[in-house]
Scaffold this motif. Structure first.
Motif, PDB file in Angstrom:
ATOM      1  N   TYR A 120      27.506  11.599  47.920  1.00  0.00           N
ATOM      2  CA  TYR A 120      26.555  12.113  46.935  1.00  0.00           C
ATOM      3  C   TYR A 120      27.202  12.926  45.816  1.00  0.00           C
ATOM      4  O   TYR A 120      26.545  13.269  44.833  1.00  0.00           O
ATOM      5  N   GLY A 121      28.473  13.272  45.966  1.00  0.00           N
ATOM      6  CA  GLY A 121      29.130  14.126  44.986  1.00  0.00           C
ATOM      7  C   GLY A 121      28.823  15.600  45.151  1.00  0.00           C
ATOM      8  O   GLY A 121      29.143  16.420  44.280  1.00  0.00           O
ATOM      9  N   PHE A 122      28.213  15.983  46.287  1.00  0.00           N
ATOM     10  CA  PHE A 122      27.883  17.378  46.542  1.00  0.00           C
ATOM     11  C   PHE A 122      29.148  18.144  46.935  1.00  0.00           C
ATOM     12  O   PHE A 122      29.916  17.697  47.788  1.00  0.00           O
ATOM     13  N   LEU A 123      29.321  19.320  46.354  1.00  0.00           N
ATOM     14  CA  LEU A 123      30.482  20.151  46.683  1.00  0.00           C
ATOM     15  C   LEU A 123      30.223  21.064  47.876  1.00  0.00           C
ATOM     16  O   LEU A 123      31.162  21.620  48.450  1.00  0.00           O
ATOM     17  N   GLY A 124      28.962  21.252  48.243  1.00  0.00           N
ATOM     18  CA  GLY A 124      28.637  22.011  49.440  1.00  0.00           C
ATOM     19  C   GLY A 124      29.128  23.444  49.410  1.00  0.00           C
ATOM     20  O   GLY A 124      29.199  24.082  48.353  1.00  0.00           O
ATOM     21  N   ILE A 125      29.485  23.960  50.571  1.00  0.00           N
ATOM     22  CA  ILE A 125      29.905  25.352  50.681  1.00  0.00           C
ATOM     23  C   ILE A 125      31.217  25.593  49.944  1.00  0.00           C
ATOM     24  O   ILE A 125      31.442  26.699  49.425  1.00  0.00           O
ATOM     25  N   ARG A 126      32.062  24.582  49.827  1.00  0.00           N
ATOM     26  CA  ARG A 126      33.305  24.774  49.069  1.00  0.00           C
ATOM     27  C   ARG A 126      33.001  25.032  47.596  1.00  0.00           C
ATOM     28  O   ARG A 126      33.611  25.890  46.971  1.00  0.00           O
ATOM     29  N   GLY A 127      32.046  24.286  47.063  1.00  0.00           N
ATOM     30  CA  GLY A 127      31.662  24.501  45.677  1.00  0.00           C
ATOM     31  C   GLY A 127      31.023  25.864  45.477  1.00  0.00           C
ATOM     32  O   GLY A 127      31.286  26.544  44.475  1.00  0.00           O
ATOM     33  N   GLU A 128      30.178  26.246  46.406  1.00  0.00           N
ATOM     34  CA  GLU A 128      29.555  27.571  46.353  1.00  0.00           C
ATOM     35  C   GLU A 128      30.620  28.666  46.393  1.00  0.00           C
ATOM     36  O   GLU A 128      30.585  29.622  45.611  1.00  0.00           O
ATOM     37  N   ALA A 129      31.574  28.529  47.297  1.00  0.00           N
ATOM     38  CA  ALA A 129      32.639  29.527  47.427  1.00  0.00           C
ATOM     39  C   ALA A 129      33.509  29.566  46.180  1.00  0.00           C
ATOM     40  O   ALA A 129      33.825  30.646  45.650  1.00  0.00           O
ATOM     41  N   ALA A 130      33.918  28.387  45.697  1.00  0.00           N
ATOM     42  CA  ALA A 130      34.807  28.323  44.531  1.00  0.00           C
ATOM     43  C   ALA A 130      34.153  28.924  43.289  1.00  0.00           C
ATOM     44  O   ALA A 130      34.845  29.431  42.397  1.00  0.00           O
ATOM     45  N   ALA A 131      32.829  28.905  43.230  1.00  0.00           N
ATOM     46  CA  ALA A 131      32.097  29.496  42.099  1.00  0.00           C
ATOM     47  C   ALA A 131      31.844  30.982  42.298  1.00  0.00           C
ATOM     48  O   ALA A 131      31.175  31.617  41.471  1.00  0.00           O
ATOM     49  N   GLY A 132      32.383  31.555  43.388  1.00  0.00           N
ATOM     50  CA  GLY A 132      32.198  32.979  43.650  1.00  0.00           C
ATOM     51  C   GLY A 132      30.903  33.312  44.353  1.00  0.00           C
ATOM     52  O   GLY A 132      30.377  34.406  44.211  1.00  0.00           O
ATOM     53  N   PHE A 133      30.367  32.344  45.131  1.00  0.00           N
ATOM     54  CA  PHE A 133      29.117  32.511  45.876  1.00  0.00           C
ATOM     55  C   PHE A 133      27.962  32.980  44.971  1.00  0.00           C
ATOM     56  O   PHE A 133      27.333  34.024  45.222  1.00  0.00           O
ATOM     57  N   PRO A 134      27.634  32.210  43.929  1.00  0.00           N
ATOM     58  CA  PRO A 134      26.555  32.631  43.024  1.00  0.00           C
ATOM     59  C   PRO A 134      25.196  32.752  43.701  1.00  0.00           C
ATOM     60  O   PRO A 134      24.382  33.599  43.303  1.00  0.00           O
ATOM     61  N   THR A 135      24.926  31.918  44.700  1.00  0.00           N
ATOM     62  CA  THR A 135      23.646  32.037  45.403  1.00  0.00           C
ATOM     63  C   THR A 135      23.494  33.413  46.016  1.00  0.00           C
ATOM     64  O   THR A 135      22.411  34.010  45.993  1.00  0.00           O
ATOM     65  N   VAL A 136      24.599  33.947  46.528  1.00  0.00           N
ATOM     66  CA  VAL A 136      24.577  35.261  47.172  1.00  0.00           C
ATOM     67  C   VAL A 136      24.542  36.387  46.143  1.00  0.00           C
ATOM     68  O   VAL A 136      23.678  37.275  46.183  1.00  0.00           O
ATOM     69  N   PHE A 137      25.489  36.350  45.190  1.00  0.00           N
ATOM     70  CA  PHE A 137      25.650  37.454  44.261  1.00  0.00           C
ATOM     71  C   PHE A 137      24.552  37.509  43.194  1.00  0.00           C
ATOM     72  O   PHE A 137      24.142  38.599  42.783  1.00  0.00           O
ATOM     73  N   GLU A 138      24.076  36.347  42.752  1.00  0.00           N
ATOM     74  CA  GLU A 138      23.124  36.312  41.643  1.00  0.00           C
ATOM     75  C   GLU A 138      21.669  36.224  42.087  1.00  0.00           C
ATOM     76  O   GLU A 138      20.763  36.583  41.321  1.00  0.00           O
ATOM     77  N   HIS A 139      21.445  35.744  43.300  1.00  0.00           N
ATOM     78  CA  HIS A 139      20.067  35.523  43.735  1.00  0.00           C
ATOM     79  C   HIS A 139      19.722  36.273  45.025  1.00  0.00           C
ATOM     80  O   HIS A 139      18.801  37.091  45.043  1.00  0.00           O
ATOM     81  N   ALA A 140      20.430  35.991  46.102  1.00  0.00           N
ATOM     82  CA  ALA A 140      20.036  36.531  47.404  1.00  0.00           C
ATOM     83  C   ALA A 140      20.198  38.041  47.495  1.00  0.00           C
ATOM     84  O   ALA A 140      19.278  38.746  47.939  1.00  0.00           O
ATOM     85  N   TYR A 141      21.364  38.567  47.085  1.00  0.00           N
ATOM     86  CA  TYR A 141      21.553  40.015  47.206  1.00  0.00           C
ATOM     87  C   TYR A 141      20.606  40.801  46.288  1.00  0.00           C
ATOM     88  O   TYR A 141      19.983  41.769  46.748  1.00  0.00           O
ATOM     89  N   PRO A 142      20.465  40.436  45.006  1.00  0.00           N
ATOM     90  CA  PRO A 142      19.479  41.166  44.182  1.00  0.00           C
ATOM     91  C   PRO A 142      18.074  41.108  44.767  1.00  0.00           C
ATOM     92  O   PRO A 142      17.315  42.089  44.694  1.00  0.00           O
ATOM     93  N   PHE A 143      17.708  39.971  45.353  1.00  0.00           N
ATOM     94  CA  PHE A 143      16.399  39.819  45.983  1.00  0.00           C
ATOM     95  C   PHE A 143      16.279  40.768  47.173  1.00  0.00           C
ATOM     96  O   PHE A 143      15.272  41.480  47.315  1.00  0.00           O
TER      97      PHE A 143
END
Length: 296
Positions: free
Chosen positions: A169-192
């Motif tokens: 599918y071309g999905f980068l998965g957790i490696r892509g998330e990690a390589a981007a500096g965990f944006p889901t965590v830093f930009e969305h989940a933690y502020p929430f």
């Protein structure tokens, strides 16, 4: 001259990593996941196994902190290279503790990176979360090219679920998330999480579901065999929030119904749970989760 972390501070960092894992498995009811009242769609697991697994990883987390403190190179990719062999050994230790069951392979990768980066940042005298995310990006500059070399993947008969999803599918998965500096965590989940009210369990339940809205959970895709599952589940999660989330009767009933749906369809939010662990770690670090740690 970089600041040196005290021995007490180093041990606090390790304890925070373990605490994050134990908080995550304690949150309930999590759709399809193991918690103290339910093993979700994981009949080979239970909460006690997760406790044993987490505690077995203390030496690994100690190695991550030590690697950060000993690191003096300007090339931060070498810091990631320094902990990766320790991560492979940690997987072996985990499997020994669980009799071969994969409880925390994803957390070994993700939390090991976050812990190492945090220790290094504190050693350098920094503490800002935005800078921490950028530091992780620098650590993982070569990760995607190294792990997703197509010729290497297609010639292998022992691909991980994430590698198969990249090829298909071309999905980068957790490696892509990690390589981007965990944006889901830093930009969305933690502020929430930081702004959410309610009990710890309610806040973390809602944060888990918030993560689902942004993360491409490879576990969901693996279980369903269809990447469209992401949008299907996100629609259900949005309905959960529209009903008020964990603090309303209707929202809570929706969560229980979602758990039953996951059981019927054999779905699990394993990837999102790993990101919840990272979010909890940041919450403990920043004293926005119930914690007495003060490492800065």
């Amino acid at each position: 001259m970089p600041n040196k972390l005290t021995v007490v501070c180093q041990q606090h960092l390790v304890s925070m990593a373990l605490e994050s894992m134990l908080y995550e498995v304690s949150v309930n009811p999590k759709p399809g996941l193991v918690d103290p009242i339910d093993n979700g769609t994981h009949p080979d697991m239970n909460v006690f196994m997760f406790i044993d697994s987490a505690l077995s990883l203390r030496p690994y987390f100690e190695q991550c902190v030590a690697a950060a403190l000993q690191f003096n190179d300007v090339d931060l990719t070498k810091l990631f290279d320094a902990i990766r062999p320790a991560g492979i050994e940690a997987e072996r230790v985990m499997f020994k503790a669980t009799n071969g069951v994969n409880t925390h392979k994803g957390a070994i990768f993700s939390l090991g990176i976050l812990l190492t980066a945090t220790a290094y940042q504190l050693k350098q005298g920094g503490s800002r979360l935005s800078a921490l995310s950028k530091l992780i990006q620098k650590m993982l500059t070569n990760l995607i090219d190294h792990d997703f070399n197509r010729s290497g993947l297609t010639s292998s008969h022992h691909l991980t679920a994430g590698e198969r999803q990249f090829i298909k599918y071309g999905f980068l998965g957790i490696r892509g998330e990690a390589a981007a500096g965990f944006p889901t965590v830093f930009e969305h989940a933690y502020p929430f999480l930081k702004e959410r009210s309610g009990s710890i369990n309610q806040r973390l339940l809602d944060t888990l579901l918030k993560i689902v809205q942004f993360a491409d959970d490879s576990n969901l895709i693996k279980r369903s065999g269809d990447p469209n599952i992401l949008n299907q589940v996100r629609r259900q999660v949005q309905r959960y929030f529209d009903l008020g989330g964990s603090q309303t009767i209707d929202g809570y009933q929706k969560l229980l119904a979602l758990n039953q749906t996951f059981k019927q369809q054999h779905l699990s939010l394993g990837g999102s749970a790993d990101l919840l662990i990272l979010t909890i770690f940041l919450g403990i670090k920043e004293n926005t989760v119930n914690s007495t740690h003060n490492i800065v």
